[in-house]
Enzyme design. Structure first.
Site, PDB file in Angstrom:
ATOM      1  N   ASN A 124       0.499   1.968   5.837  1.00  0.00           N
ATOM      2  CA  ASN A 124       1.396   1.218   4.962  1.00  0.00           C
ATOM      3  C   ASN A 124       2.271   0.354   5.853  1.00  0.00           C
ATOM      4  OD1 ASN A 124       4.355   2.089   3.031  1.00  0.00           O
ATOM      5  ND2 ASN A 124       3.117   0.250   2.935  1.00  0.00           N
ATOM      6  N   GLY A 125       2.213  -0.952   5.679  1.00  0.00           N
ATOM      7  CA  GLY A 125       3.015  -1.856   6.487  1.00  0.00           C
ATOM      8  C   GLY A 125       2.234  -3.085   6.886  1.00  0.00           C
TER       9      GLY A 125
ATOM     10  N   CYS B 139       0.807  -1.206   0.000  1.00  0.00           N
ATOM     11  CA  CYS B 139       0.000   0.000   0.000  1.00  0.00           C
ATOM     12  C   CYS B 139       0.841   1.258   0.000  1.00  0.00           C
ATOM     13  CB  CYS B 139      -0.960   0.019   1.191  1.00  0.00           C
ATOM     14  SG  CYS B 139      -0.246  -0.540   2.727  1.00  0.00           S
TER      15      CYS B 139
ATOM     16  N   CYS C  81      14.411 -10.486   3.807  1.00  0.00           N
ATOM     17  CA  CYS C  81      14.011 -11.359   2.700  1.00  0.00           C
ATOM     18  C   CYS C  81      15.228 -12.025   2.059  1.00  0.00           C
ATOM     19  CB  CYS C  81      13.206 -10.597   1.661  1.00  0.00           C
ATOM     20  SG  CYS C  81      13.995  -9.102   1.034  1.00  0.00           S
TER      21      CYS C  81
ATOM     22  N   SER D 204      10.979  -2.776 -14.692  1.00  0.00           N
ATOM     23  CA  SER D 204      11.756  -2.630 -13.467  1.00  0.00           C
ATOM     24  C   SER D 204      13.225  -2.950 -13.644  1.00  0.00           C
ATOM     25  CB  SER D 204      11.164  -3.526 -12.364  1.00  0.00           C
ATOM     26  OG  SER D 204      11.133  -4.881 -12.783  1.00  0.00           O
TER      27      SER D 204
ATOM     28  N   CYS E 136       8.598 -12.060   3.804  1.00  0.00           N
ATOM     29  CA  CYS E 136       8.514 -10.764   4.476  1.00  0.00           C
ATOM     30  C   CYS E 136       7.241 -10.718   5.310  1.00  0.00           C
ATOM     31  CB  CYS E 136       8.497  -9.628   3.451  1.00  0.00           C
ATOM     32  SG  CYS E 136       8.314  -7.993   4.203  1.00  0.00           S
TER      33      CYS E 136
ATOM     34  N   CYS F 152      13.419  -0.608   4.779  1.00  0.00           N
ATOM     35  CA  CYS F 152      13.369  -1.720   3.826  1.00  0.00           C
ATOM     36  C   CYS F 152      14.295  -1.464   2.644  1.00  0.00           C
ATOM     37  CB  CYS F 152      11.940  -1.902   3.330  1.00  0.00           C
ATOM     38  SG  CYS F 152      11.760  -3.107   1.996  1.00  0.00           S
TER      39      CYS F 152
ATOM     40  N   TYR G  48      13.086  -2.325  -5.976  1.00  0.00           N
ATOM     41  CA  TYR G  48      11.902  -2.527  -6.809  1.00  0.00           C
ATOM     42  C   TYR G  48      10.692  -1.674  -6.431  1.00  0.00           C
ATOM     43  CZ  TYR G  48       7.897  -4.910  -8.966  1.00  0.00           C
ATOM     44  OH  TYR G  48       6.767  -5.197  -9.662  1.00  0.00           O
TER      45      TYR G  48
ATOM     46  N   ASP H 162      16.969  -8.555 -14.550  1.00  0.00           N
ATOM     47  CA  ASP H 162      15.691  -8.406 -13.862  1.00  0.00           C
ATOM     48  C   ASP H 162      15.965  -8.019 -12.418  1.00  0.00           C
ATOM     49  OD1 ASP H 162      12.983  -8.295 -13.536  1.00  0.00           O
ATOM     50  OD2 ASP H 162      12.601 -10.428 -13.876  1.00  0.00           O
ATOM     51  N   ASP H 163      14.915  -7.561 -11.718  1.00  0.00           N
ATOM     52  CA  ASP H 163      15.121  -7.070 -10.353  1.00  0.00           C
ATOM     53  C   ASP H 163      15.134  -8.179  -9.316  1.00  0.00           C
ATOM     54  OD1 ASP H 163      12.179  -7.229  -9.118  1.00  0.00           O
ATOM     55  OD2 ASP H 163      12.033  -6.501 -11.166  1.00  0.00           O
TER      56      ASP H 163
ATOM     57  N   CYS I 188      16.512  -3.159   6.642  1.00  0.00           N
ATOM     58  CA  CYS I 188      15.854  -4.456   6.779  1.00  0.00           C
ATOM     59  C   CYS I 188      16.102  -5.210   5.476  1.00  0.00           C
ATOM     60  CB  CYS I 188      14.358  -4.309   7.025  1.00  0.00           C
ATOM     61  SG  CYS I 188      13.515  -5.912   7.131  1.00  0.00           S
TER      62      CYS I 188
ATOM     63  N   GLY J 171      -0.065  -0.012  -4.864  1.00  0.00           N
ATOM     64  CA  GLY J 171      -1.273  -0.759  -4.564  1.00  0.00           C
ATOM     65  C   GLY J 171      -2.305  -0.543  -5.632  1.00  0.00           C
TER      66      GLY J 171
END
Length: 487
Positions: free
Chosen positions: A117-118, A16, A456, A298, A397, A251, A257, A360-361, A453, A42
């Protein structure tokens, strides 16, 4: 039904974006513009809540901002000089209008609207406690947990009750809150999810990204700091820091991305960082090839960086159509297969007989990479080498990103060599974790005090994961029930 974004189906998705405005004529119209700029964060639903000095007004809808908030009749029903908005992408939780934000409730102190958001990593546990005490939930969103914590707090003032609620939650949150007393913008103590502040004359604006400020002509003032609450009321703005200071962990995937390339995050151009990641990839994992080709859109900045560092020409070997609708009804396997080409098609004349490097990302499940490599081989590529502008995604995540459970992450199940065979590439390489940090202007990752962070990639989660670790059955078994929450 299949999305006509076949190369986007296997992406990690930010869940979001939030946008808030204080003291602006036609505030809701400006929020709609800001949400347009944040649409990439989003695409499932959007909502706006306004305050006219007497009452709150809300419009929420499934789908994109365009078509829902670009109509005069909708904006006229959202009067006032204060407003906030939200764009949403859910995970496996319920897709329903009742989960679309901003969420609104009438508390004893008056109206309370919140955009989040989160993701809260102890929302299920808190919800169970609240329900046992008599709270009645109207949504399956973790954001509603914050509302009930505020409503049931024993503190006297609304601000103290809100701070009390924040001290009970864990995980990631950037929030914009509206009450009759004013507007509050805040980030969690680790600053995992982004939030920035801008000004346009006497108007104050909060946005998940700087592109939201750009679109309304505002200038960037600063980021909302990790653990900071900015409180705006009539004629006054103040900053409150109610949490103990900790090492921030924003993050790192925002740079890879999530954020738009024309945004600035952490004081650094996202576009520049992505080019630098590509250059790191070229130094770490060179390959003999004729062309460097991005996976649109991306992969473009990283591919430019790779090409510039390696001296191998950059070319658009995959052409993306920007005129395809979001979904396409496909009655059979043959038409479904052809539907992939609605969105992306190989530039065959360029590729035939060439050794190519695809940039690619990320690789998540690997399904996208299989399609891309096969597309290049079908177009006559002599060799296909794939380079990924992030380290292998080996962990889920829990902080507001739609990630498959770990068993479905390709890098968690295979070595890089096995992954290369799986996607049918001649070679496959990822940027290293240290290389990613170097692209951000740091010497590498400090394992004792990481600056971001990166769970991932590393599995180093910066908070407790109460719902995942303590509840039984495990959290992934709640995916299709009312107890699977998303921001």
């Amino acid at each position: 039904m299949l999305t006509t974004h076949p190369f986007d189906d296997d992406k990690l998705r930010e869940e979001c974006g939030v946008f808030g405005i204080w003291n602006a004529e036609a505030a809701s119209a400006m929020v709609a513009l800001g949400l347009h700029a944040l649409q990439h964060r989003g695409q499932e639903a959007a909502g706006i809540t306004s305050w006219d000095g007497h009452q709150f007004h809300t419009h929420r809808a499934m789908g994109h901002v365009a078509g829902n908030f670009d109509r005069d009749d909708v904006i006229r029903k959202l009067p006032g000089n204060v407003a906030c908005g939200h764009v949403r992408y859910s995970t496996a939780g319920e897709t329903a209008l009742r989960n679309v934000q901003p969420l609104f409730a009438e508390l004893s102190s008056g109206g309370f609207a919140i955009a989040h958001n989160g993701n809260l990593s102890n929302a299920i546990k808190l919800r169970r406690e609240l329900v046992r005490r008599g709270s009645i939930f109207q949504s399956t969103s973790d954001t509603e947990t914050i509302i009930h914590l505020v409503a049931t707090s024993a503190y006297r003032t609304l601000l103290d009750r809100f701070i009390d609620a924040l001290k009970r939650i864990e995980g990631a949150y950037s929030l914009v809150v509206m009450t009759p007393e004013g507007m509050i913008a805040c980030r969690d103590p680790l600053g995992i999810r982004p939030l920035v502040m801008g000004k346009l004359g006497d108007t104050t604006i909060f946005s998940s990204e700087t592109v939201g400020l750009d679109v309304v002509g505002a200038h960037f003032v600063r980021e909302v700091e990790p653990g900071e609450l900015i409180v705006i009321s009539e004629g006054a703005m103040r900053s409150i820091r109610p949490f103990a200071e900790v090492n921030p962990r924003p993050c790192i995937f925002e740079h890879v991305y999530f954020s738009r390339p024309d945004s600035v995050s952490g004081g650094t151009s996202v576009y520049s960082v992505r080019k630098a990641i590509g250059a790191e990839l070229a130094r770490e994992s060179p390959a003999e090839a004729d062309l460097v080709i991005p996976v649109p859109d991306s992969g473009v900045p990283a591919a430019i960086g790779y090409a510039q560092e390696s001296g191998i020409p950059f070319e658009l070997g995959i052409i993306r159509s920007h005129y395809v609708g979001r979904t396409f009804i496909q009655p059979g396997d043959q038409v479904r297969h052809l539907g992939v080409k609605l969105k992306h098609n190989a530039n065959r004349a360029l590729i035939t007989g060439k050794k190519i490097i695809l940039i690619d990302d990320s690789i998540v499940r690997g399904t996208t990479s299989v399609k891309i490599v096969q597309m290049m081989r079908d177009a006559g590529a002599a060799e296909v080498h794939m380079r990924i502008a992030s380290p292998p995604t080996r962990h889920s995540c829990f902080y507001g990103v739609d990630t498959p459970e770990r068993a479905k992450l390709l890098a968690a199940q295979m070595t890089v060599e096995d992954m290369a065979r799986y996607i049918n590439a001649d070679s496959l390489a990822f940027v290293s974790v240290d290389g990613l940090y170097r692209a951000l202007g740091e010497p590498g990752r400090n394992p004792e005090r990481p600056a971001h962070c990166d769970a991932c990639f590393t599995g180093d989660y910066p908070t407790h994961l109460t719902d995942h670790e303590e509840l039984s059955p495990p959290i992934d078994q709640f995916a299709l029930t009312a107890e699977r929450f998303v921001a």
